[in-house]
Design an enzyme around this catalytic site. Structure first.
Site, PDB file in Angstrom:
ATOM      1  CG  ASP A  14     -11.180   1.479  -1.425  1.00  0.00           C
ATOM      2  OD1 ASP A  14     -12.378   1.246  -1.683  1.00  0.00           O
ATOM      3  OD2 ASP A  14     -10.288   1.477  -2.287  1.00  0.00           O
ATOM      4  CG  ASN A  62     -18.968   6.407  -3.197  1.00  0.00           C
ATOM      5  OD1 ASN A  62     -18.627   6.594  -2.040  1.00  0.00           O
ATOM      6  ND2 ASN A  62     -18.153   5.833  -4.083  1.00  0.00           N
TER       7      ASN A  62
END
Ligand code: FPP
Length: 231
Positions: A14, A62
């Site tokens: 991330d 996503n």
């Protein structure tokens, strides 16, 4: 403190977008830098003798990102595997994919399937890409397959146990990760390996993934060793 190296380490990569933004770059440029770091982390994992490395490369959530970014993230594996596959063969790296690859654009699906197929007989480190992966989706698709097998009388309801569920998960055949690392400062599970993380140690790093490196990975492992020494 022990010196045990966790066999299976999983990383939530991330902070690519924020890394890019902080440098006046695009989010996609952040992902490109993340892919370069990913290569270095694979090298570092081999040096540290980690046997299985799972990398959260695209989550089932996503897809809601801007179209341009999603397109870029779908193209990255094509570029990455085209370039890296010969080297992966030379270095005996086995590629696996955990996730719903049937929903990927054709070129992406082709590139990841080719990487899995070509490296299937390698027996060095396993690099398992969680791609179009969601922990709930993982459990749901396993439930569907099990119900189908029970209905067709291939499996008896009494034989549905943890081991059997494991067999139907995207991570079939892999031991659960002992250590899960999340970079980028957030401290959430974000739908990653929900079933598989029941006993995992979690380690959170404030560094954005493109800044992650071997030293920081080693620090996470040392922390893991400290925590598990008392068990
Ligand atoms: C999360 O950061 C990261 C991703 C959604 C993608 C990670 C992908 C790679 C590192 C490369 C993948 C490459 C291959 C070949 C599979 P973020 O965008 O959520 O960052 P942010 O939290 O700063 O927004």
């Amino acid at each position: 403190m022990n010196s045990y190296i966790p066999k299976h380490v999983a990383i939530m990569m991330d902070g690519n977008g924020r890394w890019g933004k902080a440098r006046g770059l695009t989010r996609s440029e952040g992902h490109f830098a993340g892919a370069q770091t990913m290569q270095k982390i694979i090298d570092a994992s081999m040096e540290l003798d980690i046997k299985i490395l799972t990398l959260y490369a695209f989550s089932s959530e996503n897809w809601t990102r801007p179209k341009e970014e999603v397109n870029y993230l779908m193209k990255l594996p094509v570029k990455f595997f085209n370039k890296k596959l010969p080297e992966f063969m030379k270095r005996n790296i086995k590629i696996l994919i955990s996730g719903n690859i049937s929903a990927l654009p054709r070129p992406t699906k082709k590139a990841v399937s080719k990487a899995v197929e070509e490296t299937k007989n390698n027996d060095g480190i396993i690099v398992n890409f969680a791609f179009n992966y969601g922990g709930r989706d993982d459990i749901l698709q396993a439930i569907r397959k099990i119900i189908e097998n029970v209905q067709n009388k291939r499996i008896e309801l009494n034989n549905v146990n943890e081991e059997l569920v494991q067999h139907f998960l995207y991570t079939k055949g892999l031991p659960d990760p002992e250590l899960i690392i999340r970079t980028g400062g957030e401290k959430r599970v974000s739908n990653f390996l929900l079933w598989q993380s029941s006993k995992s140690e979690f380690y959170f790093s404030d560094f954005y993934f493109p800044d992650f490196n071997k030293e920081l990975l080693s620090e996470a492992i040392i922390e893991f060793q400290k925590r598990t020494s008392n068990l």
